[in-house]
Design a protein around this motif. Sequence first.
Motif, PDB file in Angstrom:
ATOM      1  N   LYS A 120       0.895  -1.100  -0.165  1.00 42.03           N
ATOM      2  CA  LYS A 120      -0.079   0.125  -0.141  1.00 42.03           C
ATOM      3  C   LYS A 120       0.928   1.343  -0.002  1.00 42.03           C
ATOM      4  N   GLU A 121       1.079   1.776  -1.241  1.00 41.01           N
ATOM      5  CA  GLU A 121       1.909   3.099  -1.322  1.00 41.01           C
ATOM      6  C   GLU A 121       0.965   4.064  -1.860  1.00 41.01           C
ATOM      7  N   PRO A 122       0.537   5.190  -1.264  1.00 42.23           N
ATOM      8  CA  PRO A 122      -0.306   6.068  -1.926  1.00 42.23           C
ATOM      9  C   PRO A 122       0.126   6.895  -3.229  1.00 42.23           C
ATOM     10  N   ALA A 123       1.495   7.096  -3.137  1.00 44.47           N
ATOM     11  CA  ALA A 123       1.937   7.926  -4.206  1.00 44.47           C
ATOM     12  C   ALA A 123       2.053   7.041  -5.415  1.00 44.47           C
ATOM     13  N   LEU A 124       2.364   5.582  -5.081  1.00 42.42           N
ATOM     14  CA  LEU A 124       2.354   4.632  -6.387  1.00 42.42           C
ATOM     15  C   LEU A 124       0.919   4.718  -6.931  1.00 42.42           C
ATOM     16  N   ALA A 125      -0.022   4.505  -6.159  1.00 42.29           N
ATOM     17  CA  ALA A 125      -1.525   4.392  -6.477  1.00 42.29           C
ATOM     18  C   ALA A 125      -1.951   5.584  -7.285  1.00 42.29           C
ATOM     19  N   ALA A 126      -1.418   6.881  -6.622  1.00 43.05           N
ATOM     20  CA  ALA A 126      -1.778   8.088  -7.300  1.00 43.05           C
ATOM     21  C   ALA A 126      -1.410   8.044  -8.729  1.00 43.05           C
ATOM     22  N   PHE A 127       0.132   7.785  -8.872  1.00 43.33           N
ATOM     23  CA  PHE A 127       0.782   7.825 -10.176  1.00 43.33           C
ATOM     24  C   PHE A 127      -0.271   6.849 -11.182  1.00 43.33           C
ATOM     25  N   TRP A 128      -0.850   5.830 -10.889  1.00 44.23           N
ATOM     26  CA  TRP A 128      -1.230   5.022 -11.990  1.00 44.23           C
ATOM     27  C   TRP A 128      -2.844   5.386 -12.056  1.00 44.23           C
ATOM     28  N   GLU A 129      -3.420   6.482 -11.458  1.00 44.23           N
ATOM     29  CA  GLU A 129      -4.432   7.004 -11.795  1.00 44.23           C
ATOM     30  C   GLU A 129      -4.363   7.788 -12.998  1.00 44.23           C
ATOM     31  N   THR A 130      -3.236   8.496 -13.446  1.00 47.05           N
ATOM     32  CA  THR A 130      -2.630   9.302 -14.664  1.00 47.05           C
ATOM     33  C   THR A 130      -1.430   8.796 -14.928  1.00 47.05           C
ATOM     34  N   PRO A 131      -1.224   7.844 -15.477  1.00 44.39           N
ATOM     35  CA  PRO A 131      -0.120   7.365 -15.592  1.00 44.39           C
ATOM     36  C   PRO A 131       0.745   7.706 -16.940  1.00 44.39           C
ATOM     37  N   ALA A 132       0.057   8.421 -17.755  1.00 41.18           N
ATOM     38  CA  ALA A 132       0.614   8.599 -19.079  1.00 41.18           C
ATOM     39  C   ALA A 132       0.164  10.142 -19.362  1.00 41.18           C
ATOM     40  N   ILE A 133       1.075  10.424 -20.399  1.00 40.59           N
ATOM     41  CA  ILE A 133       0.585  11.808 -20.942  1.00 40.59           C
ATOM     42  C   ILE A 133       0.617  11.822 -22.609  1.00 40.59           C
ATOM     43  N   ASP A 134      -0.042  12.398 -23.123  1.00 39.92           N
ATOM     44  CA  ASP A 134      -0.195  12.942 -24.598  1.00 39.92           C
ATOM     45  C   ASP A 134      -0.258  14.568 -24.672  1.00 39.92           C
ATOM     46  N   ARG A 135      -0.314  14.778 -26.143  1.00 41.77           N
ATOM     47  CA  ARG A 135      -0.282  16.145 -26.462  1.00 41.77           C
ATOM     48  C   ARG A 135      -1.591  16.858 -25.822  1.00 41.77           C
ATOM     49  N   SER A 136      -2.516  16.181 -25.348  1.00 50.22           N
ATOM     50  CA  SER A 136      -3.869  16.989 -24.771  1.00 50.22           C
ATOM     51  C   SER A 136      -3.506  17.130 -23.224  1.00 50.22           C
ATOM     52  N   GLY A 137      -2.382  16.556 -22.654  1.00 50.21           N
ATOM     53  CA  GLY A 137      -2.274  16.397 -21.379  1.00 50.21           C
ATOM     54  C   GLY A 137      -2.236  15.180 -20.447  1.00 50.21           C
ATOM     55  N   LEU A 138      -2.755  14.849 -19.224  1.00 46.67           N
ATOM     56  CA  LEU A 138      -2.599  13.575 -18.579  1.00 46.67           C
ATOM     57  C   LEU A 138      -3.460  12.694 -18.965  1.00 46.67           C
ATOM     58  N   MET A 139      -3.218  11.485 -18.965  1.00 49.47           N
ATOM     59  CA  MET A 139      -3.962  10.319 -19.741  1.00 49.47           C
ATOM     60  C   MET A 139      -4.497   9.619 -18.378  1.00 49.47           C
ATOM     61  N   GLU A 140      -5.749   9.265 -18.308  1.00 50.04           N
ATOM     62  CA  GLU A 140      -6.277   8.662 -17.205  1.00 50.04           C
ATOM     63  C   GLU A 140      -5.927   7.226 -17.396  1.00 50.04           C
ATOM     64  N   ARG A 141      -6.112   6.252 -16.371  1.00 47.95           N
ATOM     65  CA  ARG A 141      -5.661   4.922 -16.285  1.00 47.95           C
ATOM     66  C   ARG A 141      -6.717   4.264 -17.389  1.00 47.95           C
ATOM     67  N   ALA A 142      -8.129   4.624 -17.347  1.00 49.93           N
ATOM     68  CA  ALA A 142      -8.809   3.827 -18.464  1.00 49.93           C
ATOM     69  C   ALA A 142      -8.362   3.963 -19.702  1.00 49.93           C
ATOM     70  N   ASP A 143      -8.065   5.303 -20.213  1.00 52.31           N
ATOM     71  CA  ASP A 143      -7.433   5.705 -21.510  1.00 52.31           C
ATOM     72  C   ASP A 143      -6.095   4.815 -21.567  1.00 52.31           C
ATOM     73  N   PHE A 144      -5.253   4.943 -20.713  1.00 54.34           N
ATOM     74  CA  PHE A 144      -4.165   4.266 -20.552  1.00 54.34           C
ATOM     75  C   PHE A 144      -4.317   3.148 -20.872  1.00 54.34           C
ATOM     76  N   ILE A 145      -5.187   1.819 -20.631  1.00 53.94           N
ATOM     77  CA  ILE A 145      -5.572   0.786 -20.466  1.00 53.94           C
ATOM     78  C   ILE A 145      -5.851   0.299 -22.002  1.00 53.94           C
ATOM     79  N   GLU A 146      -7.106   1.003 -22.243  1.00 55.97           N
ATOM     80  CA  GLU A 146      -7.244   1.007 -23.655  1.00 55.97           C
ATOM     81  C   GLU A 146      -6.380   1.215 -24.946  1.00 55.97           C
TER      82      GLU A 146
END
Length: 774
Positions: A120-146
């Motif tokens: 249980k690491e809050p910082a790690l869990a928070a990172f994977w809520e918006t793990p990636a980035i594209d030209r429009s900004g941060l990408m949420e986990r659901a979009d990252f998985i898709e």
Amino acid sequence: MRPSGPWLPTPPPCADPVHALFTILLFTLMQIRAAISKDGSQVFIRDEASGQLVQRSNAAMHPFLRGLDGMSNVAGDKLTRPYAHSVWVQRAIKSVADPIATVALGFFERGADGNLDEVKEPALAAFWETPAIDRSGLMERADFIEACTGWLKLAGEFFLILDDTWLTQRFATTHAPLIIARPDRMRPILQNNRLAGWEWTDATGQRHALLAEQVIHRKLWNPYDDLRGLGEYEAAKTASECDYLAGKFALNMNRANGDRGVIVVAKGGIPSDPQQEQITRALREKANAAREGNFRPIFLSGDVAIEDPKIAAPDANFVAGRLQSRHEIFIAFGVPPSMADLVANYSIGAASDWHMLIVKTCIPLANGKLAGAVSAVSRRFFPGGRSNLIAQFDFDDHPVIQQVRRERIDTGTKLWDRGVPWDKVSDHLDLGLPQFEGSDKGYLPFNLAPVDAESPLPTSDAQPVAPKPEEDPVELMRLAFAGREPVLLLQDAFTADAGTLQIGARKTGERDPARVRMANAHLRSRGPAIKRARNKFSKSLMAARREVLGKLEAAGRKATTKAAAADFLFDLAGFKATLIANMRKASEMTLQEAGQQLYGEVPGMKDDVFTMPPAEAHRFLQQRENLLSGVADDVFDKVRKQLQEGIDAGESHAQLASRVRTAFNGIEDGRALTIAQTEVGAAYGEARQVAMDEAGIEWKEWLTSGLATVRATHRDAEGQRARTNDAFHIGAVHLIAPGIPAGPGDNDPGEIINCHCVSIPVDGPGDEKSNQQS
């Protein structure tokens, strides 16, 4: 990511020797990367056309790389953008990605005992809520998985790029978001026929040389290339393009159907110019009149006929061909082909297509390729790294898996009834049930005696005292997991040595075996109806649960603000409407089944068909809907209370979601069975009463279930008879039938809820002895 240059910042001074050594190694790697980027004579890139290694310098690389499947994205007869232009390709990919995106992502570390311990690491869990980035900004986990799932399906691989901060800030606690690179813009860089790095061309056409450890690459097996993956779309390409062209053909056909000007045929030769003008003017006048609603005939001179072209439409073979194409696409992507058919299918059990999709496709992909990539990134997240850290997608809370678990519990109940201990049942069926006192023993179903007991039946004259259901742990497990009341055998209610029923403080003698068999038959006949009603209630409850969890998840992605329970609660009006509609369907079926059952008990009426009078059915269902409305309010209040307590305590969105799951699961476990049994009991009482009246039955008799949970007032009423349209005297109230109060003052929940008694037809009033017979 820096767009150009060798990326060689000046090494900072380091006081820590370990940190200093790591920094030296890091800059050595970066120098190697720079050398790879500069020395074109040492760089070999695999030519994808021939499969051979070709010596090539970076300067010779064209900045614009070819698109997916080797063609530029131009309009025409080629399907160059399958995800955008093929509904079946898009839907197949989303069918796989969506279930993965809705389940929880957890992190674990294998301990010395070999077991997985949750990290249980809050910082790690928070990172994977918006793990990636594209030209429009941060990408949420659901979009990252898709995105990752989509590239795996289309190209057979996906790439996650870690920028320089993951190298230069190895000892930091925060890291920059990942970059999901298009596979067609990644080129391997080989040295001595071994992978040394990757070259990535970004969206602006700039090239970047990356070290191998900066790229997380996951691919599907490719027998034709050791470095690159083979996408499932390759196998579906022919079917996808075939369906795409068939769709364009149908589109063009419909467009042509819109151009349907009349055809004038002159059978006697070509009309003269004045005749043509006359015909054209007459047709125009007719068309103008028709637009105003004035439909009038037209008269033309000469041998002239006017024809309307017929509308063209695809034939049955054309439609069948498109159906075959979409089935082939779904099969290639690992989706059951029947899910491409436009047929309503609400089954979510072990034999359903949804279960096959999740077990055969979603779980292997999620906890294989995706979890592997997440684990590789997460291990670098911690200072110094954590080599034992693994990520897993938890599908246990998915509605389909929950439904399958319920089916396994039903199977487990049958095994337990045969004397198999609960812990063996749990291990065999992978139920994950907790240990409890007595779970390691098997019990015989007729008296809860241990299987290894020397004498399951008492031999003394003393009357044994059975444990109360609320105090017996085995009974509690049976009630919790069996999905029904305790064992449906009337002997549970009798003393074991004499088979006698205790009513109050007096023994009434042996019970007629015929009544035992009759009561057992009635109990068994209600089983399917109770299961159906419970499933309807659970389905409505789980829909409300998903709504609340969805709101919590959406709120967790936004900036933290002061919230109230009302911000996350489900729509009460919608929940009421859904619950009432679902339970109404179950009750309508139960009314019909119960009335038909009564007809089968009356000599000479077994072949007659019972039909519940619409007025009686409407009146009964309206009464039950009023009660179910109160149940919906109660559920709403309980969930609201739990949410408000969590918000007042300052809990996170994840903790609030855990509260919600616990609250809904508690309601489902504690109320679903009770409501189902009560509704089925009331429907049986109502329908059998109506059927008796229609069959001309004059007398009825009260028959108890004989279960250990029978109320004392109901046991006292055993054998009581009354005229068909009169009420039974049950304790202090009057009931027309079990579960049906005679008047407003008789609606005592203590005499109605969970009642399994039944009203049976008899020949006459009987004598005093028969009325008291148990």
